[in-house]
Write a protein that holds these residues in place. Structure first.
Motif, PDB file in Angstrom:
ATOM      1  N   ASP A   1      17.020  22.797  10.943  1.00 55.01           N
ATOM      2  CA  ASP A   1      16.396  23.302   9.709  1.00 55.01           C
ATOM      3  C   ASP A   1      15.957  22.120   8.847  1.00 55.01           C
ATOM      4  O   ASP A   1      16.803  21.353   8.370  1.00 55.01           O
ATOM      5  CB  ASP A   1      17.400  24.172   8.955  1.00 55.01           C
ATOM      6  N   PRO A   2      14.665  21.949   8.595  1.00 56.17           N
ATOM      7  CA  PRO A   2      14.203  20.799   7.797  1.00 56.17           C
ATOM      8  C   PRO A   2      14.628  20.857   6.338  1.00 56.17           C
ATOM      9  O   PRO A   2      14.512  19.848   5.634  1.00 56.17           O
ATOM     10  CB  PRO A   2      12.677  20.886   7.927  1.00 56.17           C
ATOM     11  N   GLY A   3      15.137  21.979   5.910  1.00 60.87           N
ATOM     12  CA  GLY A   3      15.574  22.099   4.527  1.00 60.87           C
ATOM     13  C   GLY A   3      17.008  21.689   4.291  1.00 60.87           C
ATOM     14  O   GLY A   3      17.503  21.776   3.162  1.00 60.87           O
ATOM     15  N   PHE A   4      17.693  21.236   5.356  1.00 66.24           N
ATOM     16  CA  PHE A   4      19.099  20.855   5.241  1.00 66.24           C
ATOM     17  C   PHE A   4      19.343  19.520   5.941  1.00 66.24           C
ATOM     18  O   PHE A   4      18.620  19.152   6.872  1.00 66.24           O
ATOM     19  CB  PHE A   4      20.009  21.922   5.850  1.00 66.24           C
ATOM     20  N   GLU A   5      20.379  18.837   5.497  1.00 71.74           N
ATOM     21  CA  GLU A   5      20.809  17.592   6.118  1.00 71.74           C
ATOM     22  C   GLU A   5      22.209  17.789   6.671  1.00 71.74           C
ATOM     23  O   GLU A   5      23.111  18.261   5.969  1.00 71.74           O
ATOM     24  CB  GLU A   5      20.805  16.458   5.089  1.00 71.74           C
ATOM     25  N   LEU A   6      22.402  17.418   7.940  1.00 71.86           N
ATOM     26  CA  LEU A   6      23.689  17.571   8.634  1.00 71.86           C
ATOM     27  C   LEU A   6      24.415  16.237   8.651  1.00 71.86           C
ATOM     28  O   LEU A   6      23.815  15.198   8.926  1.00 71.86           O
ATOM     29  CB  LEU A   6      23.447  18.041  10.065  1.00 71.86           C
ATOM     30  N   LEU A   7      25.721  16.272   8.362  1.00 79.26           N
ATOM     31  CA  LEU A   7      26.534  15.069   8.471  1.00 79.26           C
ATOM     32  C   LEU A   7      27.023  14.910   9.902  1.00 79.26           C
ATOM     33  O   LEU A   7      27.614  15.823  10.473  1.00 79.26           O
ATOM     34  CB  LEU A   7      27.737  15.140   7.519  1.00 79.26           C
ATOM     35  N   GLU A   8      26.776  13.752  10.462  1.00 77.96           N
ATOM     36  CA  GLU A   8      27.275  13.416  11.799  1.00 77.96           C
ATOM     37  C   GLU A   8      28.392  12.378  11.660  1.00 77.96           C
ATOM     38  O   GLU A   8      28.358  11.565  10.745  1.00 77.96           O
ATOM     39  CB  GLU A   8      26.141  12.829  12.652  1.00 77.96           C
ATOM     40  N   PRO A   9      29.359  12.358  12.591  1.00 75.09           N
ATOM     41  CA  PRO A   9      29.586  13.324  13.671  1.00 75.09           C
ATOM     42  C   PRO A   9      30.392  14.526  13.178  1.00 75.09           C
ATOM     43  O   PRO A   9      30.908  14.530  12.057  1.00 75.09           O
ATOM     44  CB  PRO A   9      30.386  12.493  14.677  1.00 75.09           C
TER      45      PRO A   9
ATOM     46  N   ALA B   1      26.203  23.634  13.779  1.00 72.06           N
ATOM     47  CA  ALA B   1      25.633  22.307  13.544  1.00 72.06           C
ATOM     48  C   ALA B   1      24.224  22.207  14.122  1.00 72.06           C
ATOM     49  O   ALA B   1      23.328  21.594  13.511  1.00 72.06           O
ATOM     50  CB  ALA B   1      26.541  21.237  14.143  1.00 72.06           C
ATOM     51  N   ALA B   2      23.999  22.805  15.281  1.00 70.32           N
ATOM     52  CA  ALA B   2      22.667  22.782  15.880  1.00 70.32           C
ATOM     53  C   ALA B   2      21.663  23.530  15.008  1.00 70.32           C
ATOM     54  O   ALA B   2      20.505  23.096  14.856  1.00 70.32           O
ATOM     55  CB  ALA B   2      22.721  23.396  17.285  1.00 70.32           C
ATOM     56  N   GLU B   3      22.091  24.644  14.412  1.00 69.88           N
ATOM     57  CA  GLU B   3      21.210  25.398  13.508  1.00 69.88           C
ATOM     58  C   GLU B   3      20.869  24.576  12.270  1.00 69.88           C
ATOM     59  O   GLU B   3      19.716  24.540  11.820  1.00 69.88           O
ATOM     60  CB  GLU B   3      21.886  26.713  13.101  1.00 69.88           C
TER      61      GLU B   3
ATOM     62  N   ARG C   1      24.147  19.655   3.563  1.00 74.55           N
ATOM     63  CA  ARG C   1      23.665  19.890   2.197  1.00 74.55           C
ATOM     64  C   ARG C   1      22.208  20.303   2.222  1.00 74.55           C
ATOM     65  O   ARG C   1      21.444  19.884   3.102  1.00 74.55           O
ATOM     66  CB  ARG C   1      23.851  18.658   1.328  1.00 74.55           C
ATOM     67  N   PRO C   2      21.801  21.132   1.263  1.00 76.20           N
ATOM     68  CA  PRO C   2      20.383  21.462   1.136  1.00 76.20           C
ATOM     69  C   PRO C   2      19.621  20.254   0.597  1.00 76.20           C
ATOM     70  O   PRO C   2      20.164  19.426  -0.135  1.00 76.20           O
ATOM     71  CB  PRO C   2      20.365  22.605   0.106  1.00 76.20           C
ATOM     72  N   LEU C   3      18.365  20.152   0.975  1.00 69.41           N
ATOM     73  CA  LEU C   3      17.472  19.120   0.446  1.00 69.41           C
ATOM     74  C   LEU C   3      16.546  19.787  -0.555  1.00 69.41           C
ATOM     75  O   LEU C   3      15.574  20.457  -0.177  1.00 69.41           O
ATOM     76  CB  LEU C   3      16.681  18.474   1.586  1.00 69.41           C
TER      77      LEU C   3
END
Length: 483
Positions: A392-400, A386-388, A409-411
């Motif tokens: 990465d500005p090319g991906f969006e992480l779902l929290e929590p 999750a930290a990786e 998901r990729p942007l």
């Protein structure tokens, strides 16, 4: 097959399994078999004469293995883990070898009493409420799956809600069931099977940020349905949803259920076993005061091979009232004495396997510390991933992401909405087709996310880092991500 033949071939089978575990990384994670390919490799008709077991093992390699998706592969990240550890496999072998039919205490006392003890052990390991223990009004039982546990819970809840009228037939009026959009589909299936009907499954709103069930909307629906003459049967709260591991506020939901007199079932199929670690016991909040039934799957994240669902009830009376039928051929002195448990009355089928042997073997082999280390390793690897992703500005992480599942998901540059979702799904298909890993997807707020569930015993940080490197490279090859 004579005992001597069994010894000879049994050693070969154990060697086959051990060899498989040693070389599992040499296989593509996702089977590459085409539809009908395994079928075409099998004779259309059964053999007239018996064949040697060598032929069976040969066909395992030739026909069966190419059609296997390798759930124990360290790069299997789809769905949730389905751990099959050595002690669990050996426990399953003992169960198969004994061939026990444990429908009644009398048909094998050890089958019943070992299960009772092991379920009390597991309740202690997870720090579950005392009222779930066998020495009180409730108790635990091993079901086949969380789906089966949900069905049993609904039947018990219906019995309590209408005094057993539903079991006797001739009932009129609506019965209602309450879930959220994130609740497992097995609840709707169980509603169909129990006669509640899919149309009477009420979907409670969720918080758009956390995807947790909204207790205020639940309260409003229960009030509305009762006023309209419906009989609310059961509310299902989830601890660790299948889609994203969202967590419903069990305590607040339970307070609503108590005010309305409705059964609360807590489905913690995936995440419940995390409470073996003291730092995760916050997931048990509200169980002691409000949960009527609770289930979690050792066959997901606790090193016990499928099928093994652990279910507890706070009061077994409604369960037995809903499911107990006693034909003459099952009557016996032990059951009549009231001094024993007959687990046939705690489940849908009459017959039952000696499932407790594999869970008993796992708990004894690993001990509490070994089980905690396994869960903590999965969580640590997931948090590292999750930290990786977050960096990465090319991906969006779902929290929590509190457990072993990471959704992201990729942007995509110049793509949004459906076009971006289509490209994300294509990325997943290419990754899965590579044979290097296996992912699944979900949708949150209408957008497709990739799911990466970490928890196989063989998975290490190197595997997770390698998978992330492959995901990034494949996404970059498809087209630069935005950011």
């Amino acid at each position: 097959m004579t005992p001597e033949e069994f010894r000879r071939y049994g050693r070969q089978v154990v060697d086959f399994i051990a060899d498989y575990q040693e070389r599992i990384e040499s296989y593509p994670v996702l089977s590459r078999a085409l539809p009908g390919e395994v079928l075409a490799g099998l004779p259309e008709h059964p053999p007239e004469e018996g064949e040697g077991f060598e032929a069976v093992l040969a066909d395992m390699e030739r026909v069966v293995m190419p059609g296997i998706t390798h759930w124990q592969h360290p790069n299997f990240y789809a769905y949730f883990p389905a751990n099959a550890s050595g002690p669990a496999i050996l426990g399953e072998l003992l169960s198969a070898g004994l061939g026990v039919q444990g429908m009644l205490w009398a048909t094998s006392p050890a089958c019943t009493e070992l299960e009772t003890r092991v379920m009390d052990w597991l309740a202690e390991l997870l720090d579950l409420p005392a009222r779930f223990r066998s020495d009180g009004p409730g108790g635990g039982v091993i079901q086949d799956s969380a789906s089966g546990a949900a069905l049993v819970a609904i039947l018990a809840a219906m019995h309590r809600a209408d005094g057993g009228a539903s079991g006797r037939g001739g009932v009129t009026g609506r019965r209602t069931l309450y879930v959220s959009s994130q609740t497992h589909s097995s609840l709707e299936k169980a509603a169909r099977m129990t006669g509640i009907g899919a149309a009477n499954v009420r979907v409670v709103d969720v918080d758009p940020g956390t995807l947790a069930m909204d207790p205020a909307h639940l309260d409003a629906l229960l009030t509305e349905d009762a006023a309209a003459g419906a009989l609310p049967v059961l509310v299902c709260a989830t601890v660790g949803t299948t889609s994203t591991t969202a967590i419903d506020p069990v305590r607040a939901i339970g307070e609503v259920c108590r005010r309305h007199g409705v059964w609360l079932h807590v489905d913690a199929a995936y995440a419940g076993v995390a409470a073996v670690c003291p730092e995760f016991r916050w997931i048990n909040d509200g169980l002691a005061e409000h949960a009527d039934s609770y289930s979690t799957n050792p066959h997901k994240w606790l090193l016990t091979n499928f099928d093994c669902n652990a279910m507890w009830v706070a009061d077994r009376e409604a369960l037995l009232g809903a499911l107990s039928i006693l034909p003459e051929y099952l009557r016996n002195r032990a059951s009549a004495s009231g001094d024993v448990l007959d687990y046939r009355d705690w489940q849908i089928p009459l017959g039952r396997r000696f499932r407790a042997l594999k869970l008993w073997s796992v708990i004894r082999w690993y001990g509490a510390e070994g089980l905690r280390e396994h869960v903590r390793t999965g969580v640590r690897l997931a948090q590292d991933l999750a930290a990786e992703v977050a960096a990465d500005p090319g991906f969006e992480l779902l929290e929590p992401h509190p457990f072993g599942l990471v959704c992201f998901r990729p942007l995509w540059d110049d793509l949004d909405g459906d076009a971006a979702d289509t490209e994300t799904l294509r990325l997943m298909e290419r990754l899965n087709a590579s044979g290097e890993l296996y992912l699944t997807h979900t949708k949150v707020s209408g957008r497709v996310l990739l799911r990466m569930a970490i928890g196989a015993p063989a998975t290490t940080g190197d595997h997770v880092r390698g998978a992330w490197k492959l995901i990034r490279a494949e996404a970059a090859a498809a087209g630069p991500a935005s950011g």
